[in-house]
Design a protein around this motif. Structure first.
Motif, PDB file in Angstrom:
ATOM      1  N   TYR A 248       0.836  -1.199   0.000  1.00 38.79           N
ATOM      2  CA  TYR A 248       0.000   0.000   0.000  1.00 38.79           C
ATOM      3  C   TYR A 248       0.875   1.255   0.000  1.00 38.79           C
ATOM      4  O   TYR A 248       0.409   2.335  -0.298  1.00 38.79           O
ATOM      5  N   ASN A 249       2.128   1.093   0.386  1.00 36.29           N
ATOM      6  CA  ASN A 249       3.138   2.098   0.018  1.00 36.29           C
ATOM      7  C   ASN A 249       4.420   1.368  -0.337  1.00 36.29           C
ATOM      8  O   ASN A 249       5.276   1.121   0.510  1.00 36.29           O
ATOM      9  N   ALA A 250       4.558   1.036  -1.606  1.00 31.94           N
ATOM     10  CA  ALA A 250       5.719   0.259  -2.047  1.00 31.94           C
ATOM     11  C   ALA A 250       6.851   1.159  -2.503  1.00 31.94           C
ATOM     12  O   ALA A 250       7.868   0.677  -2.984  1.00 31.94           O
ATOM     13  N   GLU A 251       6.702   2.484  -2.357  1.00 36.04           N
ATOM     14  CA  GLU A 251       7.679   3.397  -2.960  1.00 36.04           C
ATOM     15  C   GLU A 251       9.124   3.173  -2.502  1.00 36.04           C
ATOM     16  O   GLU A 251      10.028   3.210  -3.323  1.00 36.04           O
ATOM     17  N   PRO A 252       9.373   2.898  -1.202  1.00 35.65           N
ATOM     18  CA  PRO A 252      10.777   2.644  -0.822  1.00 35.65           C
ATOM     19  C   PRO A 252      11.349   1.414  -1.513  1.00 35.65           C
ATOM     20  O   PRO A 252      12.562   1.229  -1.569  1.00 35.65           O
ATOM     21  N   MET A 253      10.486   0.557  -2.081  1.00 38.75           N
ATOM     22  CA  MET A 253      10.927  -0.654  -2.770  1.00 38.75           C
ATOM     23  C   MET A 253      10.785  -0.517  -4.295  1.00 38.75           C
ATOM     24  O   MET A 253      10.966  -1.483  -5.039  1.00 38.75           O
ATOM     25  N   ALA A 254      10.445   0.698  -4.752  1.00 33.31           N
ATOM     26  CA  ALA A 254      10.095   0.882  -6.167  1.00 33.31           C
ATOM     27  C   ALA A 254      11.195   0.425  -7.125  1.00 33.31           C
ATOM     28  O   ALA A 254      10.904  -0.109  -8.196  1.00 33.31           O
ATOM     29  N   ASP A 255      12.446   0.631  -6.752  1.00 31.48           N
ATOM     30  CA  ASP A 255      13.545   0.261  -7.655  1.00 31.48           C
ATOM     31  C   ASP A 255      13.739  -1.249  -7.768  1.00 31.48           C
ATOM     32  O   ASP A 255      14.392  -1.728  -8.684  1.00 31.48           O
ATOM     33  N   PHE A 256      13.212  -1.982  -6.817  1.00 32.08           N
ATOM     34  CA  PHE A 256      13.528  -3.418  -6.735  1.00 32.08           C
ATOM     35  C   PHE A 256      12.400  -4.320  -7.210  1.00 32.08           C
ATOM     36  O   PHE A 256      12.616  -5.500  -7.469  1.00 32.08           O
ATOM     37  N   LEU A 257      11.188  -3.777  -7.279  1.00 35.46           N
ATOM     38  CA  LEU A 257      10.034  -4.601  -7.652  1.00 35.46           C
ATOM     39  C   LEU A 257       9.625  -4.292  -9.085  1.00 35.46           C
ATOM     40  O   LEU A 257       9.456  -3.134  -9.449  1.00 35.46           O
TER      41      LEU A 257
ATOM     42  N   VAL B 234       9.682   5.744   9.352  1.00 31.38           N
ATOM     43  CA  VAL B 234      10.357   6.299   8.174  1.00 31.38           C
ATOM     44  C   VAL B 234       9.917   5.535   6.925  1.00 31.38           C
ATOM     45  O   VAL B 234       9.498   6.120   5.925  1.00 31.38           O
ATOM     46  N   LEU B 235       9.999   4.215   7.003  1.00 32.63           N
ATOM     47  CA  LEU B 235       9.770   3.405   5.810  1.00 32.63           C
ATOM     48  C   LEU B 235       8.298   3.379   5.390  1.00 32.63           C
ATOM     49  O   LEU B 235       7.998   3.400   4.201  1.00 32.63           O
ATOM     50  N   CYS B 236       7.372   3.357   6.353  1.00 34.78           N
ATOM     51  CA  CYS B 236       5.980   3.151   5.953  1.00 34.78           C
ATOM     52  C   CYS B 236       5.416   4.364   5.235  1.00 34.78           C
ATOM     53  O   CYS B 236       4.509   4.224   4.433  1.00 34.78           O
ATOM     54  N   ARG B 237       5.962   5.553   5.494  1.00 30.97           N
ATOM     55  CA  ARG B 237       5.474   6.713   4.742  1.00 30.97           C
ATOM     56  C   ARG B 237       6.583   7.267   3.846  1.00 30.97           C
ATOM     57  O   ARG B 237       6.599   8.434   3.493  1.00 30.97           O
ATOM     58  N   GLY B 238       7.507   6.392   3.484  1.00 26.60           N
ATOM     59  CA  GLY B 238       8.664   6.827   2.711  1.00 26.60           C
ATOM     60  C   GLY B 238       8.370   6.995   1.232  1.00 26.60           C
ATOM     61  O   GLY B 238       7.321   6.583   0.739  1.00 26.60           O
ATOM     62  N   ASP B 239       9.327   7.598   0.550  1.00 26.60           N
ATOM     63  CA  ASP B 239       9.195   7.788  -0.888  1.00 26.60           C
ATOM     64  C   ASP B 239      10.348   7.078  -1.605  1.00 26.60           C
ATOM     65  O   ASP B 239      11.090   6.324  -0.989  1.00 26.60           O
ATOM     66  N   ARG B 240      10.485   7.353  -2.884  1.00 30.82           N
ATOM     67  CA  ARG B 240      11.480   6.627  -3.684  1.00 30.82           C
ATOM     68  C   ARG B 240      12.922   6.985  -3.333  1.00 30.82           C
ATOM     69  O   ARG B 240      13.835   6.267  -3.723  1.00 30.82           O
ATOM     70  N   LYS B 241      13.096   8.107  -2.622  1.00 37.76           N
ATOM     71  CA  LYS B 241      14.468   8.464  -2.215  1.00 37.76           C
ATOM     72  C   LYS B 241      15.033   7.425  -1.237  1.00 37.76           C
ATOM     73  O   LYS B 241      16.232   7.339  -1.040  1.00 37.76           O
ATOM     74  N   LEU B 242      14.137   6.644  -0.642  1.00 38.38           N
ATOM     75  CA  LEU B 242      14.598   5.640   0.320  1.00 38.38           C
ATOM     76  C   LEU B 242      15.120   4.370  -0.344  1.00 38.38           C
ATOM     77  O   LEU B 242      15.731   3.517   0.321  1.00 38.38           O
ATOM     78  N   CYS B 243      14.890   4.223  -1.649  1.00 39.81           N
ATOM     79  CA  CYS B 243      15.417   3.033  -2.344  1.00 39.81           C
ATOM     80  C   CYS B 243      16.929   2.943  -2.169  1.00 39.81           C
ATOM     81  O   CYS B 243      17.474   1.872  -1.886  1.00 39.81           O
ATOM     82  N   ASP B 244      17.597   4.087  -2.333  1.00 38.64           N
ATOM     83  CA  ASP B 244      19.062   4.087  -2.193  1.00 38.64           C
ATOM     84  C   ASP B 244      19.476   3.749  -0.761  1.00 38.64           C
ATOM     85  O   ASP B 244      20.475   3.073  -0.536  1.00 38.64           O
TER      86      ASP B 244
ATOM     87  N   GLU C  65      -0.670  17.926   0.968  1.00 38.48           N
ATOM     88  CA  GLU C  65       0.557  17.302   0.466  1.00 38.48           C
ATOM     89  C   GLU C  65       0.232  16.045  -0.342  1.00 38.48           C
ATOM     90  O   GLU C  65      -0.645  15.263   0.020  1.00 38.48           O
ATOM     91  N   VAL C  66       0.947  15.894  -1.459  1.00 37.96           N
ATOM     92  CA  VAL C  66       0.780  14.676  -2.251  1.00 37.96           C
ATOM     93  C   VAL C  66       1.613  13.587  -1.588  1.00 37.96           C
ATOM     94  O   VAL C  66       2.818  13.742  -1.399  1.00 37.96           O
ATOM     95  N   PHE C  67       0.970  12.508  -1.225  1.00 38.70           N
ATOM     96  CA  PHE C  67       1.707  11.409  -0.599  1.00 38.70           C
ATOM     97  C   PHE C  67       2.368  10.539  -1.671  1.00 38.70           C
ATOM     98  O   PHE C  67       1.808  10.360  -2.749  1.00 38.70           O
ATOM     99  N   PRO C  68       3.528   9.972  -1.345  1.00 37.56           N
ATOM    100  CA  PRO C  68       4.223   9.149  -2.345  1.00 37.56           C
ATOM    101  C   PRO C  68       3.380   7.957  -2.801  1.00 37.56           C
ATOM    102  O   PRO C  68       3.553   7.466  -3.904  1.00 37.56           O
ATOM    103  N   TRP C  69       2.489   7.494  -1.942  1.00 40.93           N
ATOM    104  CA  TRP C  69       1.748   6.257  -2.228  1.00 40.93           C
ATOM    105  C   TRP C  69       0.400   6.496  -2.878  1.00 40.93           C
ATOM    106  O   TRP C  69      -0.416   5.601  -2.985  1.00 40.93           O
ATOM    107  N   GLU C  70       0.161   7.737  -3.338  1.00 46.18           N
ATOM    108  CA  GLU C  70      -1.199   8.052  -3.755  1.00 46.18           C
ATOM    109  C   GLU C  70      -1.686   7.353  -5.016  1.00 46.18           C
ATOM    110  O   GLU C  70      -2.879   7.322  -5.284  1.00 46.18           O
ATOM    111  N   THR C  71      -0.777   6.786  -5.804  1.00 51.00           N
ATOM    112  CA  THR C  71      -1.221   6.052  -6.991  1.00 51.00           C
ATOM    113  C   THR C  71      -2.043   4.830  -6.582  1.00 51.00           C
ATOM    114  O   THR C  71      -2.961   4.417  -7.265  1.00 51.00           O
TER     115      THR C  71
END
Lengths: 219, 612
Positions: B150-159, B503-513, B560-566
């Protein structure tokens, strides 16, 4: 007392003694049978396995004692009734009534296979056989207080060494099963200690038969 | 000669968890298998095999012809060490084949602390960690489902993609899509385009995130016609849905070593801190007849002597009393223990507990969550002090002398008065024991636990700041100082882990690194105190120039636009904001049964109103 003779091989050799004990009442239930319960605060199905088997050791002579709730079930039908319900590697060979007490069980025959990735010479084979004819064989054994030296020679009736392949030897051994008991892996420990250059790359043990005091098969 | 795996197994702890071969394991013929799926659970075997979702999907996927779904789990440290030393790739329990042999690599990610394990398992499986490095052929497609997506953005680079929502229908559609793509010889990119057309499939690489200077999201841009919103999938017909009755019975003890019967999905309550309460909506029950049939079949097939009735807030199952009586008539003569781990603190529940625990008596646990009525109203935990004390009194009179009380610290609007309120409530429970216990000589133990509140995405508190770990620990110390009794034990969750979770549950794609860096530094098994290393994580944040406090301790603006809004769980942002405002007024919202609160989840449900 009802008794089962079963084997534990393949993937099942990694199932611990306690997990094996916990498994059996479930197997009976899957087959629509019931094992008698203990009484007390926390009743549970009562089963007892003779000679706990180490993780990693296979066997074709495990004994399990239990009492069936149902009294109209011919015991000889149990292997066929129970066997569809086991995990891979466990199979009941026979089921019967026995009044022989587990404490009468005295000796264990087992095969310890020694594996040498670079091969093993005939001389090495002879040296290992000679080792087990010594009068005293001291090995380090883990105890509650740490490592202790024990002489395992009195617990060894016989050890015969034979070659299976260019890189494998078999120790056919007859050893004490209980009071005191000898873990067959200590035979490997003895080789590692006295003949370190002949220490195998891998060793595995397989129980083949259990005997009473007069070397008759125990059932 | 013995193979490598069998040479290693005798040396590691609990080797039975690595062998497979359990009763009801599914073995298929590789030659007639078109699609091979590695179902990966990013935690140990004991945790993964206790997961009912995994069992459902394992069953469903293996019912498909030409499809073989096998299991992979994260190895414990000793096994991982051996695998790395001998270059032994992660294998599936059924075939013992390595991850590289699989078409689809599917992860079930239940919570954020498993992210590092996903990366570690991919590495142990010799699969490139980043999607963009996996080439363009149709092998090793890595996707994930579970609450975390439901917020996969911190994992976006890997999935490569995410399966959003319940997998019963969705996963079958995904596998059929893959099978067709394989037959037609599609490329990876072409397959992702096709699979993204399935409702519930989210392909992160089809969306570009742009940022404002302050780091918040400016815009999420769907690329090449990807859908603007991906809404979670749900099972429409719970009685008709597949439920496994012939499931794997592990040969070694697992965490939930018993039959699990799922009564219903969703929750009518709407506790404002609870992610599960919102993301599993709408409420969909199974019928008592269907449940009874499933229960008896599951118990007979497995031989288990214990069964858990599982759901959120089990007391809310409309026919619970009737169903439990029927179930007890089956269980008691057979010595089968029934457990109900999620009951509300009311009279009915205590009576039920007394009935159920005729077979074996276990402990009692209540979760008031907050110490004062004002704060309980603010979080919409509709349980009163009276309820709790009355339930405890009945239980104490019935001979119980151990109670656990669960609370959270750091809830929005919490003051020191609320913290001290926890101690006051606990003393009232102790007093209730003194007044009602028939046998005081045995003494009484009240265990108080406090967790560090994590504001979660998909809840009315998704805008909230988490308090700092220092402030949390100050409140823990304050509470401890107010409960000096010998009968009261106090345990509090460590602060680091909950902060990382925030941090992770509301994180965005910057957390992939950051995740990648943490993995390189050796972070894994973060949910286990044996392994969790906050210093390594902090180093990863600092190496990547990311401030974790910005994610955990920052209050978000209303618009604010949340990273997981898609990804949509079917509940509107407007509803969440209304609920947040109600929280600040300490106003409760009635449960769904009393009045529909218009959260939006009913629109997911084609079968009419929720909870019928």
């Amino acid at each position: 007392m009802n008794r089962l003779l079963f084997e534990k091989t393949g993937k099942a050799i990694y199932i611990s003694h306690l997990d094996t004990m916990a498994m059996f009442p479930r197997i009976f239930l899957r087959a629509g049978l019931h094992v008698k319960f203990t009484r007390g605060m926390s009743p549970h199905a009562y089963v007892s396995i003779a000679l706990p088997l180490s993780v990693g050791t296979s066997s074709c002579c495990e004994l399990l004692d239990f009492t069936l709730e149902e009294d109209n079930v011919p015991l000889e039908t149990l292997p066929a009734r129970l066997n569809p319900y086991f995990p891979a590697g466990i199979r009941v060979l026979s089921a019967y009534d026995s009044d022989r007490k587990i404490k009468e069980l005295r000796y264990l025959r087992c095969t310890v296979t020694l594996e040498y990735d670079q091969g093993i010479s005939d001389d090495g084979c002879r040296d290992i056989e000679a080792l087990f004819r010594q009068d005293q064989i001291l090995v380090e054994k883990k105890t509650k207080k740490g490592l202790a030296e024990t002489d395992i020679r009195p617990m060894i009736e016989s050890v015969h060494v034979s070659r299976i392949s260019s890189g494998e030897l078999a120790l056919e051994s007859l050893i004490c099963a209980q009071n005191p008991s000898l873990n067959p892996q200590l035979l490997v420990g003895a080789i590692e200690r006295y003949l370190p250059e002949l220490a195998p790359d891998f060793a595995k043990a397989h129980r083949t038969e259990v005997f009473d005091e007069s070397f008759q098969v125990f059932r | 000669m013995t193979d490598l795996i069998n040479r290693i197994l005798p040396r590691v702890q609990k080797p039975a968890r690595y062998t497979g071969g359990e009763y009801n394991e599914i073995i298929k013929d590789k030659a007639s298998t078109e699609v091979r799926i590695a179902f990966c659970f990013p935690d140990t075997y004991e945790i993964g095999m206790s997961n009912i979702g995994m069992r459902i999907l394992y069953g469903i996927l293996n019912e498909m012809d030409g499809v073989w779904c096998e299991r992979m789990f994260a190895p414990w440290g000793d096994m991982e060490e051996e695998m790395r030393r001998h270059d032994l790739p992660l294998w599936a329990l059924e075939s013992h084949d390595p991850m590289e042999d699989f078409d689809l690599i599917a992860f079930s990610i239940g919570y954020e602390m498993a992210y590092s394990n996903v990366l570690n398992m991919l590495e142990l499986g010799h699969i490139p960690l980043k999607s963009c490095d996996r080439g363009d052929d149709l092998k090793h497609i890595v996707f994930a489902g579970g609450t975390s997506v439901y917020n996969a953005e911190p994992m976006a680079d890997f999935l490569d993609f995410c399966a959003v929502g319940e997998g019963e229908d969705l996963d079958v559609e995904i596998v059929e899509c893959y099978r067709s793509a394989k037959r037609r010889g599609l490329s990876r990119r072409e397959f992702l385009r096709e699979v993204s057309k399935i409702p519930g499939v989210y392909v992160p690489s089809f969306y570009r995130h742009t940022y404002h200077e302050d780091g918040t999201i400016r815009e999420i841009i769907p690329l090449d016609g990807a859908p603007e919103t991906v809404t979670k999938r749900i099972v429409q017909d719970m009685d008709g849905a597949y439920y496994p009755t012939k499931t794997i019975v592990p040969s070694t003890q697992i965490v939930h070593d018993r039959t699990v019967l799922e009564l219903f999905r969703g929750c009518i309550r709407g506790c404002r801190f609870c992610q599960a309460g919102f993301c599993y909506r709408p409420v969909r029950p199974k019928s008592p007849d269907r449940l009874y049939e499933l229960a008896v079949a599951s118990l007979e097939n497995s031989g288990y002597d214990e069964m858990t009735l599982s759901s959120l807030s089990t007391s809310d199952y409309k026919k619970l009393g009737e169903f439990a009586d029927r179930m007890l008539d089956y269980c008691i003569p057979r010595g089968i223990n029934l457990s109900l781990p999620s009951l509300r603190a009311d009279n009915f529940s205590v009576e039920l507990m007394e009935k159920v625990q005729k077979v074996r008596k276990s402990g009692l646990t209540f979760a008031p969550e907050a110490g004062t009525q004002r704060l309980r109203d603010a979080i919409n935990k509709n349980v009163t002090e009276e309820d709790i004390l009355r339930s405890c009194s009945v239980a104490f009179a019935g001979g119980w002398n151990k109670v656990k009380l669960y609370f959270m610290l750091g809830l929005p609007t919490e003051t020191d008065e609320d913290v001290i309120g926890i101690a006051e409530l606990t003393y009232k429970v102790l007093k209730a024991w003194k007044e009602h216990s028939p046998n005081k000589s045995r003494g009484c133990t009240i265990t108080v636990s406090t967790a560090f509140f994590v504001p979660k995405n998909g809840t009315p508190f998704q805008w909230e700041a988490q308090i700092t770990p220092e402030e949390y620990l100050r409140r823990c110390a304050l509470l401890k100082s107010k409960m000096p009794s010998k009968s009261i034990r106090y345990a509090y969750h460590p602060s680091d882990l909950s902060m990382l979770e925030a941090v992770l549950c509301r994180g965005d794609r910057k957390l992939c690194d950051v995740l990648l860096r943490a993995h390189e530094l050796g972070c894994k098994m973060d949910g286990w105190t044996d392994y969790f290393q906050m210093d390594k994580w902090m180093q990863a944040f600092s190496d990547c120039g990311v401030d974790p406090a910005w994610y955990a301790q920052r209050e978000r603006g209303r618009d604010e636009v949340f990273p997981w809004e898609t990804v949509s769980i079917g509940i509107s942002k407007k509803f969440f904001w209304r609920e947040r405002e109600a929280a600040y007024r300490s106003e409760i919202t009635p449960d769904c049964r009393r009045q529909c609160t218009g959260c939006g989840a009913d629109r997911l449900y084609q079968g009419g109103p929720c909870d019928e």
